[in-house]
Structures are given as C-alpha cells and as structure tokens.
Design an enzyme around this catalytic site. Structure first.
Site, short mmCIF file in Angstrom:
data_model
loop_
_atom_site.label_atom_id
_atom_site.label_comp_id
_atom_site.label_asym_id
_atom_site.label_seq_id
_atom_site.Cartn_x
_atom_site.Cartn_y
_atom_site.Cartn_z
N SER A 273 32.84 16.56 61.29
CA SER A 273 33.70 16.38 62.59
C SER A 273 33.18 16.16 63.91
O SER A 273 33.85 15.58 64.72
CB SER A 273 34.66 17.63 62.46
OG SER A 273 33.78 18.84 62.79
N ASN B 35 43.01 13.47 66.04
CA ASN B 35 42.46 13.21 64.78
C ASN B 35 43.61 12.62 64.02
O ASN B 35 43.78 12.57 62.89
CB ASN B 35 42.05 14.60 63.97
CG ASN B 35 41.11 15.42 64.67
OD1 ASN B 35 40.07 14.65 65.24
ND2 ASN B 35 41.04 16.82 64.79
N ASP C 33 34.98 19.21 51.74
CA ASP C 33 35.96 19.25 52.80
C ASP C 33 36.37 17.85 53.33
O ASP C 33 35.46 17.24 54.02
CB ASP C 33 35.59 20.14 54.03
CG ASP C 33 36.56 20.29 54.90
OD1 ASP C 33 37.53 19.58 54.95
OD2 ASP C 33 36.70 21.30 55.86
N LYS D 196 45.53 15.66 60.18
CA LYS D 196 44.66 14.68 61.01
C LYS D 196 45.10 13.25 60.66
O LYS D 196 46.26 12.90 61.22
CB LYS D 196 43.25 14.91 60.34
CG LYS D 196 42.81 16.21 60.86
CD LYS D 196 41.58 16.45 60.47
CE LYS D 196 40.88 17.89 60.91
NZ LYS D 196 41.54 19.08 60.57
N HIS E 92 31.81 23.49 58.71
CA HIS E 92 32.89 23.86 59.60
C HIS E 92 33.09 25.47 59.67
O HIS E 92 32.53 26.29 58.77
CB HIS E 92 34.33 23.40 59.32
CG HIS E 92 35.35 23.47 60.34
ND1 HIS E 92 36.18 24.55 60.35
CD2 HIS E 92 35.47 22.63 61.36
CE1 HIS E 92 36.98 24.37 61.62
NE2 HIS E 92 36.62 22.80 61.93
N GLU F 223 31.13 18.72 54.17
CA GLU F 223 32.00 18.11 54.53
C GLU F 223 31.80 16.63 54.26
O GLU F 223 30.76 16.03 54.22
CB GLU F 223 32.30 18.14 56.13
CG GLU F 223 32.56 19.67 56.54
CD GLU F 223 32.85 19.56 57.98
OE1 GLU F 223 33.08 18.64 58.67
OE2 GLU F 223 32.25 20.56 58.74
N HIS G 253 38.30 14.96 57.38
CA HIS G 253 37.95 13.72 58.35
C HIS G 253 37.93 12.57 57.72
O HIS G 253 37.71 11.37 58.19
CB HIS G 253 37.03 14.06 59.45
CG HIS G 253 37.36 15.16 60.40
ND1 HIS G 253 38.01 15.03 61.49
CD2 HIS G 253 36.83 16.38 60.17
CE1 HIS G 253 38.19 16.00 62.29
NE2 HIS G 253 37.70 16.98 61.38
#
Length: 382
Positions: free
Chosen positions: A172, A35, A197, A230, A122, A168, A200
């Site tokens: 992910s 990541n 979140d 990440k 997640h 998110e 990413h």
C-alpha cells in the site's frame, strides 16, 4: 492551568515538533490521495444500486451480529457471489479489511504454528498476530530466499506446526507487487498456507479485477482477502478460501462473533460493484490507461521510475520536508498527502500518489509539471 492529561499533551507536542502530528483534512482538490481506483465510490453505478436496494426493502442497518438476527439475505448472496467470482469454496463478509486481518491472524494460526510475514505487512496483520497465539517471524521485504531461511531456521529450532505466510499482493505504501509465484512455490514445498491481502489489487489486477492471486485462489493452501472500500467503492472485506477456514472464523473469530454485522445495504453495494467488474471491463482498462500515463509522466517530468502499480511513492526522507511539499501541492489544487513513520520506515517519509479514474490524464500531467517545480525549489532528490 495544566490540562487533565499532561502525558498525552506532551506526547502530541512531541509529534508536532518532529513533523509527525496527524490531523484530518477535508477533501479538496484533484484526487491523488484516495484508494477509489475505479472511481466507483461516487459513481452512478453505486447510486443506482443503493436506490434499487432501498426500493427492494434492503435494511440500512443489521440490528445485531450475524449470529443473532443480523444475518441478512444480502450478506449471504454477496458471499456466494464473491466465492464464485474469486474462485474459492466460500467467503465471509466482514466490516472492514483491518477487522478481517485481525480475525484471520488472531484465529486461524494456532499455538505452535508460525506466522511468517513480510517486513512491510499492514498494521492490521500485526495487530492480529499480537492477539493470536502463534509464533511470529518476519522476512525481508519480498525476499523469498530470506523467507525460506527464516522458516527453515524455525524448523531447525524445533518448530513443528502449520506455517502461515502473510503478504500483500500490492504493497500500500510502495506500490510494488509481491512475488506470488515464488511464494506459492515456497508454500507448497513447506506445507504452508499463503495468506494474500489483495486490498490494493482487487479490481485493478487480474482477470476482470479478480486480484493478483486469482490464478492460485482455488488452491487449498491459499487464503485471499479482498477489501471492498478501495477499488470496489463501498466498504467491508471479503475473506475467501476453504470452507473449513471460513467456518472456523464464524465459530471462533471474536471480531466476527461479537461485532454488529455490516450494513445489508452495503452488502448490496458490494454486489453491484462485483457485477460492474464483470459487466464493464472497460472501467478497469480506462483506469490502466491513466496509470500507465502517470508512470510515464513521472519519469518524463520528475525523473521518477520503477513503478509497478497505481500507487506511486515519491520518497523524500525527512518528515517535515515531506509535509511541506505536500502542503505546497495542496496549495496548487492537488490533494496529495504526506506519509510518515510509523506508517513507513524511518527516513522514508514520502508523498503517496494514488492514480484513480477520478482524475483526467490532463490533470495528471499538470500535477507532475507542478511537482517537478516544487521538488526543485525544495531541493528534493529525484
């Protein structure tokens, strides 16, 4: 002679039989697994920041929790700079994204509240919800209409507390983007808090890499979480939002109160990473050149389309076939990992291709050429 833990041995053997046994592998081959989207983890930027911090006397270890003697000036500088950069009242630095999500969902939603979460949220959010006292309900992935229906059903059946919508920004394992504008409208209409979140999306999306939620991060009913391990190349997590929520976490989150503070040295590295985002926007632009190239080559060479981010899932379905294909690609020198349940839903085992600045475009092209050959040989669907 039977082992001391026969039930554990039986459980592990069942995982092996089903093609779901996990084991750690060394880093080897071209990076399509990490990541480290901006290539910062091994960069001269963070090496120089580490050397400078040590020369300034920044401690390697914290020596205690933040509420004891573990609170260092680097932690506080990072939190102030992060709040300013991400556009929120305050920020709290924690040891990692998993711990941060646990803290958020075990602490902020109260008894009588509802956590309304995306079906693909997640694992850390699930663990936080289990530790918390609020009711929890899921909605179909990125389906705002269904989210509204679930919320209204909860209200119809007597729900009266605060609603917390958990999503998110970039998912992910699927690499798709949350419909944040629609979710924000739902949160406003229902008096809900939108918890985003950004793990990413931080560093990759938004102005200067501030994330997909940057345009709404300043709002009182938005709580963004930015992880630092990440695209930022270090480790830790920054919970950003209203000061009252940050102070509640400081006073009530067990994962904060009873944990040794993150390394002050690491806080210095995250500070340097945030400065790099602001001072060198070309790094993000170069990353997107590689991402765009990868998306185009995936379509041209493998017939794979519909990607929205730096995460390109190649869904195979069967667990064993997925791992065999991953092993074949690793044998060609490409570090590609297979992802199986329970990380992803049953029947959707996949290769998770991650595009980072660590891998040149020429290698991306040869990887997809090889992948096309291996998928054809294994009779995998395109």
């Amino acid at each position: 002679m039977a082992g001391a833990f026969p039930r554990h041995e039986t459980s592990l053997e069942a995982l092996r039989t089903r093609g779901r046994y996990r084991q750690m592998m060394p880093r080897d081959g071209h990076d399509f697994a990490s990541n480290d989207y901006l290539g910062l983890a091994g960069s001269d930027v963070l090496r120089a920041a580490a050397a400078d911090a040590l020369a300034r006397g920044v401690p390697v270890g914290a020596g205690g929790s933040r509420l004891l003697r573990g609170n260092d000036a680097e932690h506080q500088l990072l939190e102030a700079e992060a709040a300013a950069f991400f556009g929120t009242e305050a920020a709290l630095f924690m040891g990692g994204g998993f711990n941060a999500n646990q803290a958020i969902f075990s602490t902020l939603p109260q008894q009588g509240d509802l956590v309304l979460y995306d079906a693909l949220i997640h694992a850390s959010t699930h663990d936080g919800m289990r530790l918390g006292r609020a009711e929890t309900r899921s909605f179909a992935h990125s389906d705002v209409t269904n989210a509204r229906e679930v919320l209204q059903d909860w209200r119809k059946n007597g729900g009266r507390g605060q609603v917390w919508i958990a999503v998110e920004a970039v998912y992910s394992m699927d690499g798709d983007l949350a419909p944040l504008d629609e979710l924000m409208a739902l949160a406003d209409a229902e008096g809900a808090v939108l918890v985003v979140d950004e793990a990413h999306s931080t560093g990759v999306f938004g102005d200067l890499g501030r994330g997909l939620a940057h345009g709404i991060a300043h709002r009182p009913n938005v709580l963004p979480l930015h992880t630092c391990g990440k695209a930022l190349g270090a480790s830790g997590a920054l919970i950003c939002g209203q000061r009252v929520l940050i102070e509640t976490l400081i006073n009530k989150a067990r994962g904060f109160i009873f944990a040794t503070a993150p390394s002050p040295l690491n806080a210095a590295l995250v500070r340097a990473a945030l400065q790099e985002l602001q001072q060198n926007p070309d790094r993000r632009h170069q990353a997107w050149q590689g991402i765009t190239h990868a998306q185009a080559e995936a379509g041209r060479l493998c017939g794979l389309e519909g990607f929205q981010s730096q995460i390109l899932p190649v869904v195979i379905g069967d667990d064993k076939r997925t791992m065999a294909l991953a092993a074949a690609m690793q044998g060609h020198g490409y570090d590609i990992r297979g992802i199986r349940p329970p990380t992803v839903p049953r029947g959707t085992s996949r290769l998770r291709l991650s595009i980072t600045l660590n891998t040149p475009e020429t290698v991306i092209t040869t990887m997809f050429e090889t992948l096309a050959q291996e998928m054809e040989a294994a009779q995998c669907p395109a």
